[in-house]
Every structure is written in C-alpha cells, then in structure tokens.
Motif scaffolding. Structure first.
Motif, PDB file in Angstrom:
ATOM      1  N   HIS A  35       0.857  -0.859  -0.070  1.00 14.19           N
ATOM      2  CA  HIS A  35       0.239   0.004   0.099  1.00 14.19           C
ATOM      3  C   HIS A  35       0.960   1.789   0.342  1.00 14.19           C
ATOM      4  N   LYS A  36       0.478   2.841  -0.898  1.00 15.06           N
ATOM      5  CA  LYS A  36       1.176   3.633  -0.718  1.00 15.06           C
ATOM      6  C   LYS A  36       0.165   4.149   0.692  1.00 15.06           C
ATOM      7  N   VAL A  37       1.584   5.307   1.674  1.00 13.79           N
ATOM      8  CA  VAL A  37       0.492   5.029   2.594  1.00 13.79           C
ATOM      9  C   VAL A  37       1.121   7.056   2.781  1.00 13.79           C
ATOM     10  N   LEU A  38      -0.200   7.431   3.281  1.00 13.85           N
ATOM     11  CA  LEU A  38      -0.123   8.847   4.070  1.00 13.85           C
ATOM     12  C   LEU A  38      -0.094   8.908   5.553  1.00 13.85           C
ATOM     13  N   LYS A  39       0.032  10.018   5.797  1.00 16.01           N
ATOM     14  CA  LYS A  39       0.712  10.438   6.901  1.00 16.01           C
ATOM     15  C   LYS A  39       0.063  11.821   7.025  1.00 16.01           C
ATOM     16  N   PRO A  40      -1.271  12.398   7.918  1.00 13.13           N
ATOM     17  CA  PRO A  40      -1.447  13.270   8.317  1.00 13.13           C
ATOM     18  C   PRO A  40      -0.617  13.783   9.323  1.00 13.13           C
ATOM     19  N   TRP A  41      -0.003  15.063   8.979  1.00 10.17           N
ATOM     20  CA  TRP A  41       1.136  16.187   9.949  1.00 10.17           C
ATOM     21  C   TRP A  41      -0.197  16.547  11.538  1.00 10.17           C
ATOM     22  N   GLY A  42       0.810  15.935  12.115  1.00  8.94           N
ATOM     23  CA  GLY A  42       0.052  16.751  14.000  1.00  8.94           C
ATOM     24  C   GLY A  42      -0.916  15.537  14.481  1.00  8.94           C
ATOM     25  N   ASP A  43      -2.278  15.739  15.082  1.00  3.80           N
ATOM     26  CA  ASP A  43      -3.810  15.409  15.041  1.00  3.80           C
ATOM     27  C   ASP A  43      -4.831  16.246  15.024  1.00  3.80           C
ATOM     28  N   SER A  44      -4.298  16.442  13.950  1.00  2.06           N
ATOM     29  CA  SER A  44      -5.899  17.619  13.865  1.00  2.06           C
ATOM     30  C   SER A  44      -6.425  17.180  13.034  1.00  2.06           C
ATOM     31  N   GLN A  45      -5.791  15.542  12.527  1.00  2.00           N
ATOM     32  CA  GLN A  45      -7.406  15.384  10.886  1.00  2.00           C
ATOM     33  C   GLN A  45      -7.911  14.173  12.000  1.00  2.00           C
ATOM     34  N   PRO A  46      -9.183  13.810  12.140  1.00  2.00           N
ATOM     35  CA  PRO A  46     -10.049  13.080  12.702  1.00  2.00           C
ATOM     36  C   PRO A  46      -9.371  11.471  12.304  1.00  2.00           C
ATOM     37  N   PHE A  47      -8.471  11.109  11.603  1.00  2.00           N
ATOM     38  CA  PHE A  47      -8.018   9.488  11.448  1.00  2.00           C
ATOM     39  C   PHE A  47      -6.925   9.108  11.072  1.00  2.00           C
ATOM     40  N   VAL A  57      -8.907   8.199  -1.660  1.00  2.00           N
ATOM     41  CA  VAL A  57      -7.576   7.551  -0.046  1.00  2.00           C
ATOM     42  C   VAL A  57      -8.918   7.035   0.783  1.00  2.00           C
ATOM     43  N   VAL A  58      -8.170   6.983   1.381  1.00  2.00           N
ATOM     44  CA  VAL A  58      -9.140   5.192   2.215  1.00  2.00           C
ATOM     45  C   VAL A  58      -8.627   6.082   4.017  1.00  2.00           C
ATOM     46  N   ARG A  59      -9.108   6.570   4.483  1.00  2.00           N
ATOM     47  CA  ARG A  59      -8.548   6.957   6.198  1.00  2.00           C
ATOM     48  C   ARG A  59      -9.072   5.959   6.978  1.00  2.00           C
ATOM     49  N   VAL A  60      -7.769   5.702   7.666  1.00  2.00           N
ATOM     50  CA  VAL A  60      -8.191   4.839   8.672  1.00  2.00           C
ATOM     51  C   VAL A  60      -7.553   5.339  10.095  1.00  2.00           C
ATOM     52  N   GLN A  61      -8.528   5.038  10.896  1.00  2.00           N
ATOM     53  CA  GLN A  61      -8.261   5.460  12.527  1.00  2.00           C
ATOM     54  C   GLN A  61      -8.112   4.249  13.026  1.00  2.00           C
ATOM     55  N   VAL A  62      -6.601   4.059  13.733  1.00  2.00           N
ATOM     56  CA  VAL A  62      -5.864   3.584  14.029  1.00  2.00           C
ATOM     57  C   VAL A  62      -5.325   2.891  16.180  1.00  2.00           C
ATOM     58  N   LYS A  63      -6.088   1.902  16.393  1.00  2.00           N
ATOM     59  CA  LYS A  63      -6.847   2.054  17.788  1.00  2.00           C
ATOM     60  C   LYS A  63      -5.321   0.271  18.028  1.00  2.00           C
ATOM     61  N   SER A  64      -5.800   0.281  19.547  1.00  2.00           N
ATOM     62  CA  SER A  64      -4.506  -0.810  20.181  1.00  2.00           C
ATOM     63  C   SER A  64      -5.727  -1.346  21.496  1.00  2.00           C
ATOM     64  N   THR A  65      -5.325  -2.751  21.835  1.00  2.00           N
ATOM     65  CA  THR A  65      -5.731  -3.184  23.120  1.00  2.00           C
ATOM     66  C   THR A  65      -4.960  -4.025  23.784  1.00  2.00           C
TER      67      THR A  65
END
Length: 161
Positions: A35-47, A57-65
C-alpha cells in the motif's frame, strides 16, 4: 496537556506513546502489503493514516488493545483528539491491533457504527475460531484486502448537443 499514564509498567509510559507505536506498526504492515501510505501531520485530522490508491484515499483510524475480557479483548472507541465523537463520516476503516495476539482487525466504519449508534468498542476474539454469526467482528480479522476501495461507478457519457 497531561497524558494518561499506563497503569502496568512496560515499554510504554503513556497511551500516547503506545498509540504512536501502533500507528507505526500499521504503517509498516501496510507498506509490507504494497500500500501507499499517507500520514497526516500532527493530530488535527480525525484519522491516523490514509492509504493512497491514485484518485481514491482510504482513511484509517488506528487503535490498540490489551484489555482482556473473558476469551476476548475490548477495543475502546473514544473521542478523537479534538474532543469530537467519531462518526462514520470521519474515517473509512477502524484498524484495531490486539497487542498480546499480534492480530489486526480491519473493520469498515459503517459496520462499527451500525444503526447510527456511538459504539462502545468492538469485542475481538483472536484466539477463537472464526464464527461470523457469533462474533460480530471476526470476519474482519486480518482483512487487509478490504482496504482497497471499490471502483467508482462510471456514468455513461451523454451525447453533446
């Protein structure tokens, strides 16, 4: 701004550190899968991460448990860093990493928010055999192929006058 500390001592001092680590794990796995990955700068995006498929573009919210409940793990879905509740319009996929089992779940946002309700967070059962009818999210275990966007429907061309 204070960061919540992790109660059990380990390699991460805060949940913020653990979140940054799991995002890096997601990026590494996505790159490994081509995959070609884009990383938004900072924490201002909701993904957290986006995957680039040319004009889509497919937006992904990443969490862990690592929060075990019986034979499964609960993955919390909290508000985003801006204090807004997550909605299915803010991201396309919810990527949940079960740390002790080293297992990814790639859940479409519309499934996570089924019925328009704000989710408590999915229960994940990486140690159980897959029973789609029994365990809501098990069909999304390691479902990396789902991240590819569906092709857009092309409208037939109309003849010009």
């Amino acid at each position: 701004m204070s960061r919540k500390k992790i109660r059990k001592p380990g390699i991460f001092r805060t949940y913020k550190e653990r979140g940054e680590w799991v995002e890096a794990q997601f990026v590494a796995e996505a790159l490994r899968r081509g995959h070609k990955v884009l990383k938004p700068w900072g924490d201002s995006q909701p993904f957290d991460v986006a995957l680039n498929f040319g004009n889509r573009v497919v937006r992904v919210q990443v969490k862990s448990t690592s929060f075990r409940v019986g034979t499964g793990y609960r993955c919390q879905v909290h508000t985003n860093p801006n204090g807004r509740r997550y909605t299915p319009k803010l991201f396309d996929f919810f990527a949940a990493y079960v740390i002790p089992q080293r297992t990814w779940y790639l859940i479409p946002a519309q499934i996570l928010f089924q019925g328009g309700k704000y989710p408590r967070g999915p229960m994940l059962f990486p140690m159980e055999p897959i029973k789609n009818d029994c365990f809501h999210c098990e069909g999304y275990k390691e479902a990396w192929a789902l991240l590819r966007p569906k092709p857009e429907k092309k409208e037939p061309r109309r003849a010009g006058r």
